[in-house]
Enzyme design. Sequence first.
Site, PDB file in Angstrom:
ATOM      1  N   LYS A  17      -8.811  -7.051 -10.084  1.00  0.00           N
ATOM      2  CA  LYS A  17      -9.458  -6.439  -8.711  1.00  0.00           C
ATOM      3  C   LYS A  17      -8.217  -5.508  -8.231  1.00  0.00           C
ATOM      4  O   LYS A  17      -6.909  -5.403  -8.606  1.00  0.00           O
ATOM      5  CB  LYS A  17      -9.701  -7.567  -7.669  1.00  0.00           C
ATOM      6  CG  LYS A  17      -8.661  -8.399  -7.525  1.00  0.00           C
ATOM      7  CD  LYS A  17      -8.878  -9.720  -6.522  1.00  0.00           C
ATOM      8  CE  LYS A  17      -7.770 -10.346  -6.327  1.00  0.00           C
ATOM      9  NZ  LYS A  17      -7.974 -11.860  -5.734  1.00  0.00           N
ATOM     10  N   TYR A 241      15.155  10.692   9.595  1.00  0.00           N
ATOM     11  CA  TYR A 241      14.299  10.794  10.693  1.00  0.00           C
ATOM     12  C   TYR A 241      14.925   9.634  11.705  1.00  0.00           C
ATOM     13  O   TYR A 241      15.354   8.472  11.265  1.00  0.00           O
ATOM     14  CB  TYR A 241      12.817  10.354  10.529  1.00  0.00           C
ATOM     15  CG  TYR A 241      12.049  11.465  10.000  1.00  0.00           C
ATOM     16  CD1 TYR A 241      11.811  12.479  10.826  1.00  0.00           C
ATOM     17  CD2 TYR A 241      11.360  11.123   8.634  1.00  0.00           C
ATOM     18  CE1 TYR A 241      11.090  13.656  10.271  1.00  0.00           C
ATOM     19  CE2 TYR A 241      10.314  12.258   8.273  1.00  0.00           C
ATOM     20  CZ  TYR A 241      10.455  13.407   8.977  1.00  0.00           C
ATOM     21  OH  TYR A 241       9.559  14.450   8.645  1.00  0.00           O
TER      22      TYR A 241
HETATM   23  C1  LIG Z   1      -7.446 -12.680  -6.526  1.00  0.00           C
HETATM   24  C2  LIG Z   1      -8.092 -14.101  -7.169  1.00  0.00           C
HETATM   25  C3  LIG Z   1      -7.435 -14.609  -7.940  1.00  0.00           C
HETATM   26  C4  LIG Z   1      -6.050 -14.441  -8.521  1.00  0.00           C
HETATM   27  O1  LIG Z   1      -5.125 -14.830  -7.933  1.00  0.00           O
HETATM   28  P1  LIG Z   1      -3.661 -14.668  -8.497  1.00  0.00           P
HETATM   29  O2  LIG Z   1      -2.989 -15.700  -7.295  1.00  0.00           O
HETATM   30  O3  LIG Z   1      -3.265 -13.238  -8.334  1.00  0.00           O
HETATM   31  O4  LIG Z   1      -3.565 -15.232  -9.783  1.00  0.00           O
HETATM   32  C5  LIG Z   1      -8.299 -15.760  -8.264  1.00  0.00           C
HETATM   33  N1  LIG Z   1      -9.171 -16.353  -7.774  1.00  0.00           N
HETATM   34  C6  LIG Z   1      -9.582 -15.565  -6.698  1.00  0.00           C
HETATM   35  C7  LIG Z   1     -10.953 -16.020  -6.380  1.00  0.00           C
HETATM   36  C8  LIG Z   1      -9.175 -14.500  -6.380  1.00  0.00           C
HETATM   37  O5  LIG Z   1      -9.814 -13.902  -5.246  1.00  0.00           O
END
Ligand SMILES: *Cc1c(COP(=O)(O)O)cnc(C)c1O
Length: 353
Positions: A17, A241
Amino acid sequence: MFRQRIGPHVALMAVVKANAYGHGAEEVAKRALSSGADLLGVAVAEEGRDLRRVGISCPILILGASNREQIAMALDHELDITLCDNNAWHQVVELSTTMKVKARIHLKVDTGMGRLGVSPDRVVETWVPKLCHPMIEWQGLMSHFAESDAEDVDYTKEQLRRFLDVIEELRCHQATPPMIHVANSAAAMRFPGSHFNMVRIGIGLYGAETYDVKYPLKAAMTMESRITFIKEVGPDIPIGYGRTFVTSENTVIATVAVGYADGYRRALSNRSHVLIGGTRCPVVGRVSMDQITVAVPKTLSLQVGDVVTLMGESETGAAITVHEMASWADTISYEILTGITSRVPRVYSESSG
Ligand SMILES: *Cc1c(COP(=O)(O)O)cnc(C)c1O
């Protein structure tokens, strides 16, 4: 590494994702699949559709809740749907009937994350009958941990216990779906009892967090830029800045082409370090949109165009970890990685697999 940890019989979902946590979803998805991942996880249907469009055909689970339009998209592209409520169930049934495609469903149970999912004590009584619908293929039962990376493991164990209770009840009714999963990266490394028959690996895939000294992870990403300007200034010269840094002595200042528009966060102003020729040099003054200013030791011989390592390992082996970057910016590694913007070109090396 995770394959070693979980053994050959547990399926591995590579979570890609958010553009694979900033690394590039298509590239990471293809490499993960060719190096042993069994399926992919995305947050929303759109991300899954984009992976289908580049020819990825493995099972892809949408981890978030989907609205009507996203359910239709999931059915259209054979994406697996995480089901969290009755409203979505009605939409799934209606759309799969009109589109004449079966919906592949993972039922999400809220065991204590308090975000998405159905109540654990509703699964058998309410949800099993609903999931027996002829247009539904009930693929999996899932949950998610709230603090599997925390030092205190009690709450994770409590969530796991609640999840096990649901599984036990389903077994009694001979109604368990084929896939059962709850573990993210931290849980996969720290709680072997949470593996069931699949783990969902996100951050660990990118080598950003290590929860087990026996299985050190290697960071997938190195972020680099170049020096665009060098000057030596005297004492009492303000830099950048807001004049938040003023030199106290003769100082060499190198300007580097990176800024908050690239995801090099403004919170790093006067806090972070970069590596130039393996030497740690402090960022002085505010991070601007497109540039940072770095104080460089006079002994270092520099030229415009020299490579600056902002994160990851430099050629000399010295490194700045994403974890360090996150602590300088008062955030977590996930936010640093996903915050690197599209202006930063992603270049893939052959070796990282
Ligand atoms: C993002 C996500 C993961 C992965 O989590 P990590 O801590 O990055 O390994 C697993 N399960 C769900 C439902 C997620 O949204």
